[in-house]
Design a protein around this motif. Structure first.
Motif, mmCIF file in Angstrom:
data_model
loop_
_atom_site.group_PDB
_atom_site.id
_atom_site.type_symbol
_atom_site.label_atom_id
_atom_site.label_comp_id
_atom_site.label_asym_id
_atom_site.label_seq_id
_atom_site.Cartn_x
_atom_site.Cartn_y
_atom_site.Cartn_z
ATOM 1 N N VAL A 74 0.811 -1.225 0.000
ATOM 2 C CA VAL A 74 0.000 0.000 0.000
ATOM 3 C C VAL A 74 0.840 1.269 0.000
ATOM 4 N N MET A 75 2.140 1.159 0.248
ATOM 5 C CA MET A 75 2.976 2.351 0.299
ATOM 6 C C MET A 75 3.002 3.032 -1.064
ATOM 7 N N SER A 76 2.701 4.325 -1.070
ATOM 8 C CA SER A 76 2.708 5.095 -2.305
ATOM 9 C C SER A 76 3.376 6.437 -2.047
ATOM 10 N N SER A 77 3.445 7.273 -3.097
ATOM 11 C CA SER A 77 4.220 8.504 -2.994
ATOM 12 C C SER A 77 3.573 9.550 -2.093
ATOM 13 N N THR A 78 2.244 9.541 -1.971
ATOM 14 C CA THR A 78 1.559 10.546 -1.154
ATOM 15 C C THR A 78 0.669 9.872 -0.123
ATOM 16 N N HIS A 79 0.278 10.666 0.873
ATOM 17 C CA HIS A 79 -0.613 10.143 1.913
ATOM 18 C C HIS A 79 -1.951 9.730 1.316
ATOM 19 N N GLY A 80 -2.481 10.554 0.401
ATOM 20 C CA GLY A 80 -3.786 10.260 -0.186
ATOM 21 C C GLY A 80 -3.792 8.967 -0.979
ATOM 22 N N SER A 81 -2.772 8.759 -1.806
ATOM 23 C CA SER A 81 -2.733 7.534 -2.603
ATOM 24 C C SER A 81 -2.485 6.312 -1.726
ATOM 25 N N THR A 82 -1.683 6.462 -0.668
ATOM 26 C CA THR A 82 -1.465 5.357 0.271
ATOM 27 C C THR A 82 -2.761 4.996 0.988
ATOM 28 N N LEU A 83 -3.504 6.030 1.403
ATOM 29 C CA LEU A 83 -4.785 5.790 2.071
ATOM 30 C C LEU A 83 -5.776 5.100 1.133
ATOM 31 N N LYS A 84 -5.796 5.542 -0.120
ATOM 32 C CA LYS A 84 -6.703 4.937 -1.098
ATOM 33 C C LYS A 84 -6.386 3.463 -1.302
ATOM 34 N N LEU A 85 -5.101 3.142 -1.476
ATOM 35 C CA LEU A 85 -4.696 1.742 -1.643
ATOM 36 C C LEU A 85 -4.990 0.949 -0.377
ATOM 37 N N GLY A 86 -4.778 1.585 0.790
ATOM 38 C CA GLY A 86 -5.037 0.899 2.053
ATOM 39 C C GLY A 86 -6.506 0.551 2.236
ATOM 40 N N ILE A 87 -7.395 1.483 1.894
ATOM 41 C CA ILE A 87 -8.834 1.223 2.002
ATOM 42 C C ILE A 87 -9.242 0.093 1.058
ATOM 43 N N GLN A 88 -8.717 0.144 -0.171
ATOM 44 C CA GLN A 88 -9.029 -0.916 -1.136
ATOM 45 C C GLN A 88 -8.556 -2.277 -0.607
ATOM 46 N N ARG A 89 -7.378 -2.297 -0.003
ATOM 47 C CA ARG A 89 -6.853 -3.569 0.513
ATOM 48 C C ARG A 89 -7.678 -4.061 1.700
ATOM 49 N N LEU A 90 -8.107 -3.157 2.562
ATOM 50 C CA LEU A 90 -8.953 -3.570 3.687
ATOM 51 C C LEU A 90 -10.278 -4.143 3.193
ATOM 52 N N PHE A 130 -15.234 -2.197 -6.454
ATOM 53 C CA PHE A 130 -13.950 -2.230 -5.749
ATOM 54 C C PHE A 130 -12.942 -2.976 -6.629
ATOM 55 N N ASN A 131 -12.647 -2.401 -7.779
ATOM 56 C CA ASN A 131 -11.855 -3.106 -8.792
ATOM 57 C C ASN A 131 -10.443 -3.434 -8.308
ATOM 58 N N GLU A 132 -9.831 -2.500 -7.587
ATOM 59 C CA GLU A 132 -8.473 -2.728 -7.112
ATOM 60 C C GLU A 132 -8.425 -3.754 -5.981
ATOM 61 N N ALA A 133 -9.570 -4.063 -5.396
ATOM 62 C CA ALA A 133 -9.615 -5.026 -4.293
ATOM 63 C C ALA A 133 -10.037 -6.417 -4.755
ATOM 64 N N ALA A 134 -10.459 -6.555 -6.009
ATOM 65 C CA ALA A 134 -11.062 -7.801 -6.475
ATOM 66 C C ALA A 134 -10.095 -8.984 -6.399
ATOM 67 N N LYS A 135 -8.910 -8.838 -6.981
ATOM 68 C CA LYS A 135 -7.949 -9.950 -6.967
ATOM 69 C C LYS A 135 -7.514 -10.296 -5.550
ATOM 70 N N LEU A 136 -7.332 -9.271 -4.722
ATOM 71 C CA LEU A 136 -6.951 -9.519 -3.337
ATOM 72 C C LEU A 136 -8.038 -10.302 -2.607
ATOM 73 N N ALA A 137 -9.304 -9.983 -2.888
ATOM 74 C CA ALA A 137 -10.410 -10.707 -2.246
ATOM 75 C C ALA A 137 -10.334 -12.191 -2.581
ATOM 76 N N GLY A 138 -10.098 -12.508 -3.856
ATOM 77 C CA GLY A 138 -9.973 -13.905 -4.250
ATOM 78 C C GLY A 138 -8.768 -14.572 -3.609
ATOM 79 N N TYR A 139 -7.675 -13.835 -3.504
ATOM 80 C CA TYR A 139 -6.445 -14.367 -2.900
ATOM 81 C C TYR A 139 -6.651 -14.697 -1.424
ATOM 82 N N VAL A 140 -7.250 -13.749 -0.677
ATOM 83 C CA VAL A 140 -7.483 -13.971 0.757
ATOM 84 C C VAL A 140 -8.483 -15.099 0.970
#
Length: 374
Positions: A74-90, A130-140
């Motif tokens: 989830v680490m990204s260049s800005t706080h906003g993009s990191t938060l966005k990736l983090g929410i998608q991963r959660l 939640f397109n960015e979370a779809a593959k992760l959902a299947g993986y988990v």
């Protein structure tokens, strides 16, 4: 002995100064800035992963590496993009964990249960946008079904907590170590894009004047420009949402988003026009009319690149207006076009190229003017 030491120190000092000077110069180049950014990102990921591991081990969690994985991903260049990736991963972890637990209890740990659960979790995540979370959902979901031991719900809950820990650490590290808000990153990307556009523009104009075209370099530049424009699109969204360190009155004017994309499209049109031409001699005859304008346009792009990155609030481009006026006047007064038998298609190609050049220059003037107000 003391004199010898002083002599060595005085000799080493100029060498050290030269090395420092070269490093500072290199750091200001696009490649240097990109390399430094990559180094900062790698360091932040390393620190976040180490902290996540230490905390997970201190909590005596069974699988601390899930927290490490989350912190890195989830680490990204800005706080906003990191938060966005983090929410998608959660979200992806929650969908996958619940789906895996339900199917593990209902159908057990087998290939049919796995296939149905992975299909359903990915489909639902995508359906709910939640397109960015779809593959992760299947993986988990697959992990929970195959590794749940005797308590699927407890196993799923632990995976969620580990992910939550990694994301929290990543956000904390991103805010404390080399923090970068969307406004700062947007300015850096805009500056970088303008540098790439200047290089692309220069190669296209050189092709118009000489007939030589460095396709390998152009292909690399096009890819860099596209990647920069895609990154800028995300950063513009973050800036609009207020995820920036700049007050409204000092932010980059939002019209820049449109203008910089239009400049990219104009240069692509110039490229197509040059490559479609049929008579090099005709273009060479008219080259004096476009050379000055091309030179001033390139200077303007680089000046804007420096201005936007350094938060400069004023930039004047009087030479640009003079170059446009001179080129237009010279072309209007040309008599040899009527005296030589050139095809109408060739004339149209040249004037399409010239007036597209003029459009690029006009848009750069607008961008310079917009540095001073919203």
């Amino acid at each position: 002995m003391a004199k010898s030491s002083n002599r060595l120190a005085s000799e080493a000092s100029p060498v050290t100064n030269r090395i420092i000077s070269k490093l500072i110069t290199w750091a200001a180049t696009p490649k240097g800035m990109s390399t430094i950014l990559l180094g900062k990102m790698a360091l932040k990921m390393a620190i976040a992963s180490a902290i996540s591991l230490i905390i997970a081990q201190w909590l005596q969690w069974e699988y601390p590496f899930y927290a490490v994985i989350a912190a890195i991903i989830v680490m990204s260049s800005t706080h906003g993009s990191t938060l966005k990736l983090g929410i998608q991963r959660l979200i992806g972890t929650a969908i996958g964990a619940m789906g895996g637990a339900i199917f593990a209890i209902a159908l057990g740990s087998n290939s049919w249960s796995l296939a149905l659960c992975v299909f359903l979790t990915i489909f639902l995540a995508s359906y709910w946008k939640f397109n960015e979370a779809a593959k992760l959902a299947g993986y988990v979901a697959a992990i929970v079904i195959l590794s749940h031991s005797e308590s699927p719900w407890l196993y799923a809950w632990h995976r969620y907590l580990e992910t939550f820990l990694g994301i929290g650490v990543a956000l904390l590290v991103n805010n404390l170590i080399f923090p970068a808000r969307a406004g700062t990153e947007l300015r850096r990307y805009l500056s970088q894009t303008l540098v790439y556009l200047e290089q692309f523009y220069r190669l296209v104009v050189d092709c118009a004047l000489t007939g030589n075209y460095d396709r390998p370099s152009v292909d690399v530049l096009k890819l860099n420009i596209i990647n920069s424009l895609l990154a800028e699109r995300e950063l513009w969204q973050e800036v609009r949402q207020g995820q920036t360190n700049e007050p409204i009155e000092t932010r980059v004017n939002e019209a820049w988003e449109f203008l910089i994309r239009r400049i990219w499209e104009h240069i692509l049109t110039m490229e197509h026009t040059v490559l479609a031409r049929q008579q090099d001699t005709f273009w060479q005859i008219l080259s004096p009319q476009i050379t000055q304008l091309a030179q001033e346009t390139q200077k303007a792009m680089l000046s804007l690149a420096t201005a936007v990155k350094s938060r400069q609030s004023h930039l004047s481009l009087p030479e640009m207006e003079i170059a446009i006026a001179n080129a237009t006047e010279q072309l209007n007064q040309l008599q040899q076009i009527q005296q030589v038998d050139y095809s109408i298609d060739e004339l149209l190609r040249f004037f399409t190229f010239f007036y597209t050049m003029e459009e690029v220059s006009r848009k750069l003037q607008r961008m310079a003017a917009m540095l001073t107000y919203k």
